[in-house]
Scaffold this motif. Structure first.
Motif, PDB file in Angstrom:
ATOM      1  N   LEU A   1       0.823  -1.202   0.000  1.00  0.00           N
ATOM      2  CA  LEU A   1       0.000   0.000   0.000  1.00  0.00           C
ATOM      3  C   LEU A   1       0.858   1.255   0.000  1.00  0.00           C
ATOM      4  CD1 LEU A   1      -2.755   1.343   0.060  1.00  0.00           C
ATOM      5  CD2 LEU A   1      -2.712   1.159   2.566  1.00  0.00           C
ATOM      6  N   GLU A   2       1.885   1.267   0.829  1.00  0.00           N
ATOM      7  CA  GLU A   2       2.774   2.432   0.890  1.00  0.00           C
ATOM      8  C   GLU A   2       3.479   2.655  -0.444  1.00  0.00           C
ATOM      9  OE1 GLU A   2       2.847  -0.162   2.949  1.00  0.00           O
ATOM     10  OE2 GLU A   2       2.882   0.497   5.039  1.00  0.00           O
ATOM     11  N   ALA A   3       3.935   1.561  -1.056  1.00  0.00           N
ATOM     12  CA  ALA A   3       4.610   1.658  -2.356  1.00  0.00           C
ATOM     13  C   ALA A   3       3.640   2.155  -3.423  1.00  0.00           C
ATOM     14  CB  ALA A   3       5.198   0.308  -2.755  1.00  0.00           C
ATOM     15  N   LEU A   4       2.448   1.627  -3.427  1.00  0.00           N
ATOM     16  CA  LEU A   4       1.452   2.049  -4.416  1.00  0.00           C
ATOM     17  C   LEU A   4       1.101   3.524  -4.250  1.00  0.00           C
ATOM     18  CD1 LEU A   4      -0.428   1.325  -6.744  1.00  0.00           C
ATOM     19  CD2 LEU A   4      -2.129   0.634  -5.033  1.00  0.00           C
ATOM     20  N   LEU A   5       0.900   3.951  -3.015  1.00  0.00           N
ATOM     21  CA  LEU A   5       0.587   5.365  -2.775  1.00  0.00           C
ATOM     22  C   LEU A   5       1.750   6.264  -3.183  1.00  0.00           C
ATOM     23  CD1 LEU A   5      -1.287   5.147   0.651  1.00  0.00           C
ATOM     24  CD2 LEU A   5      -2.272   5.546  -1.631  1.00  0.00           C
TER      25      LEU A   5
ATOM     26  N   GLY B   1       7.361   4.299  -5.937  1.00  0.00           N
ATOM     27  CA  GLY B   1       7.046   3.062  -5.240  1.00  0.00           C
ATOM     28  C   GLY B   1       8.165   2.618  -4.318  1.00  0.00           C
ATOM     29  N   LEU B   2       9.379   2.710  -4.806  1.00  0.00           N
ATOM     30  CA  LEU B   2      10.545   2.324  -4.001  1.00  0.00           C
ATOM     31  C   LEU B   2      10.638   3.157  -2.730  1.00  0.00           C
ATOM     32  CD1 LEU B   2      13.263   0.792  -3.657  1.00  0.00           C
ATOM     33  CD2 LEU B   2      14.313   2.628  -5.002  1.00  0.00           C
ATOM     34  N   THR B   3      10.614   4.452  -2.892  1.00  0.00           N
ATOM     35  CA  THR B   3      10.766   5.313  -1.714  1.00  0.00           C
ATOM     36  C   THR B   3       9.521   5.296  -0.838  1.00  0.00           C
ATOM     37  OG1 THR B   3      10.138   7.251  -3.025  1.00  0.00           O
ATOM     38  CG2 THR B   3      12.502   6.798  -2.768  1.00  0.00           C
ATOM     39  N   GLY B   4       8.349   5.159  -1.457  1.00  0.00           N
ATOM     40  CA  GLY B   4       7.120   5.062  -0.670  1.00  0.00           C
ATOM     41  C   GLY B   4       7.125   3.855   0.251  1.00  0.00           C
ATOM     42  N   ALA B   5       7.702   2.749  -0.216  1.00  0.00           N
ATOM     43  CA  ALA B   5       7.789   1.535   0.598  1.00  0.00           C
ATOM     44  C   ALA B   5       8.636   1.750   1.842  1.00  0.00           C
ATOM     45  CB  ALA B   5       8.359   0.388  -0.232  1.00  0.00           C
ATOM     46  N   PHE B   6       9.505   2.746   1.806  1.00  0.00           N
ATOM     47  CA  PHE B   6      10.368   3.035   2.952  1.00  0.00           C
ATOM     48  C   PHE B   6       9.841   4.169   3.825  1.00  0.00           C
ATOM     49  CE2 PHE B   6      13.139   0.466   0.414  1.00  0.00           C
ATOM     50  CZ  PHE B   6      13.837  -0.266   1.364  1.00  0.00           C
ATOM     51  N   GLY B   7       8.670   4.665   3.513  1.00  0.00           N
ATOM     52  CA  GLY B   7       8.026   5.660   4.365  1.00  0.00           C
ATOM     53  C   GLY B   7       7.928   7.035   3.734  1.00  0.00           C
ATOM     54  N   MET B   8       7.073   7.832   4.324  1.00  0.00           N
ATOM     55  CA  MET B   8       6.789   9.162   3.801  1.00  0.00           C
ATOM     56  C   MET B   8       8.023  10.058   3.788  1.00  0.00           C
ATOM     57  SD  MET B   8       4.512  10.955   2.517  1.00  0.00           S
ATOM     58  CE  MET B   8       4.256  12.645   2.102  1.00  0.00           C
ATOM     59  N   GLN B   9       8.877   9.946   4.779  1.00  0.00           N
ATOM     60  CA  GLN B   9      10.068  10.802   4.802  1.00  0.00           C
ATOM     61  C   GLN B   9      11.024  10.452   3.662  1.00  0.00           C
ATOM     62  OE1 GLN B   9      11.355  10.358   8.885  1.00  0.00           O
ATOM     63  NE2 GLN B   9      10.381  12.291   9.436  1.00  0.00           N
ATOM     64  N   ALA B  10      11.196   9.172   3.394  1.00  0.00           N
ATOM     65  CA  ALA B  10      12.052   8.762   2.274  1.00  0.00           C
ATOM     66  C   ALA B  10      11.451   9.247   0.960  1.00  0.00           C
ATOM     67  CB  ALA B  10      12.223   7.244   2.254  1.00  0.00           C
ATOM     68  N   TRP B  11      10.125   9.099   0.823  1.00  0.00           N
ATOM     69  CA  TRP B  11       9.443   9.545  -0.386  1.00  0.00           C
ATOM     70  C   TRP B  11       9.619  11.054  -0.578  1.00  0.00           C
ATOM     71  CZ3 TRP B  11       5.723  13.073  -1.665  1.00  0.00           C
ATOM     72  CH2 TRP B  11       5.172  12.957  -2.939  1.00  0.00           C
ATOM     73  N   ALA B  12       9.403  11.824   0.478  1.00  0.00           N
ATOM     74  CA  ALA B  12       9.511  13.285   0.386  1.00  0.00           C
ATOM     75  C   ALA B  12      10.942  13.713   0.070  1.00  0.00           C
ATOM     76  CB  ALA B  12       9.037  13.935   1.684  1.00  0.00           C
ATOM     77  N   LEU B  13      11.927  13.043   0.678  1.00  0.00           N
ATOM     78  CA  LEU B  13      13.324  13.362   0.388  1.00  0.00           C
ATOM     79  C   LEU B  13      13.607  13.188  -1.096  1.00  0.00           C
ATOM     80  CD1 LEU B  13      16.240  14.010   1.236  1.00  0.00           C
ATOM     81  CD2 LEU B  13      16.547  11.573   1.645  1.00  0.00           C
ATOM     82  N   CYS B  14      13.128  12.103  -1.659  1.00  0.00           N
ATOM     83  CA  CYS B  14      13.343  11.847  -3.090  1.00  0.00           C
ATOM     84  C   CYS B  14      12.577  12.848  -3.945  1.00  0.00           C
ATOM     85  CB  CYS B  14      12.919  10.427  -3.432  1.00  0.00           C
ATOM     86  SG  CYS B  14      13.122  10.016  -5.172  1.00  0.00           S
ATOM     87  N   ALA B  15      11.313  13.062  -3.634  1.00  0.00           N
ATOM     88  CA  ALA B  15      10.474  13.951  -4.443  1.00  0.00           C
ATOM     89  C   ALA B  15      11.012  15.376  -4.470  1.00  0.00           C
ATOM     90  CB  ALA B  15       9.041  13.935  -3.910  1.00  0.00           C
ATOM     91  N   ILE B  16      11.392  15.875  -3.335  1.00  0.00           N
ATOM     92  CA  ILE B  16      11.894  17.252  -3.256  1.00  0.00           C
ATOM     93  C   ILE B  16      13.357  17.317  -3.681  1.00  0.00           C
ATOM     94  CG2 ILE B  16      12.387  19.159  -1.669  1.00  0.00           C
ATOM     95  CD1 ILE B  16       9.908  18.107  -0.038  1.00  0.00           C
TER      96      ILE B  16
END
Length: 147
Positions: free
Chosen positions: A49-53, A86-101
């Motif tokens: 779910l985290e990866a998909l989101l 998906g990769l960063t989302g699977a590791f949590g919102m902070q990892a996702w945000a770090l990558c996105a920004i």
């Protein structure tokens, strides 16, 4: 993340970066299978779910930018956003945000330096996406408070 999985992801990110730097494009042959594998493995390990989101959110943002300014962000970047999100989302919102920004900041910094040096050719965005995704995953793996 096991050593084999880490090496596979690192190899995928490096191959994408090299290809984008060399040819200024991210081929479907690299972006799409990688995204599918990441989403399937995330689902099998309880992070589906985290990866998909993460994949949907990053792809949505990139799609909007691409549709608004196709010359600034290519369709390959949008497709890569599925796997990287998906990769960063699977590791949590902070990892996702770090990558996105971080990817946008890194590409902007790289482009700014090139402009100051008199180089006016476009900067590929894929390498920044890959580098910040790798950094985000490493940070999440080494600092459990980031998950």
């Amino acid at each position: 993340m096991g050593e084999i999985a880490f090496a596979a992801v690192a190899g995928w990110l490096i191959a994408l970066s090299v290809h984008d730097l060399r040819y200024r494009r991210l081929p479907n042959l690299l972006t799409l299978p990688g995204a599918v594998v990441i989403l399937v493995v995330a689902a099998l390990t309880g992070h589906g779910l985290e990866a998909l989101l993460g994949a949907l959110a990053l792809t949505g943002i990139y799609a909007v930018v691409h549709l608004g300014a196709a010359g600034a962000l290519g369709a390959g970047d949008v497709k890569l956003a599925v796997g990287v999100g998906g990769l960063t989302g699977a590791f949590g919102m902070q990892a996702w945000a770090l990558c996105a920004i971080g990817a946008s900041l890194l590409t902007g910094l790289w482009g700014g330096v090139r402009v100051l040096r008199g180089v006016r050719t476009p900067v590929p965005h894929g390498p920044a996406m890959c580098l910040t995704a790798a950094a985000a995953v490493v940070m999440a793996l080494t600092d459990p408070t980031l998950r």
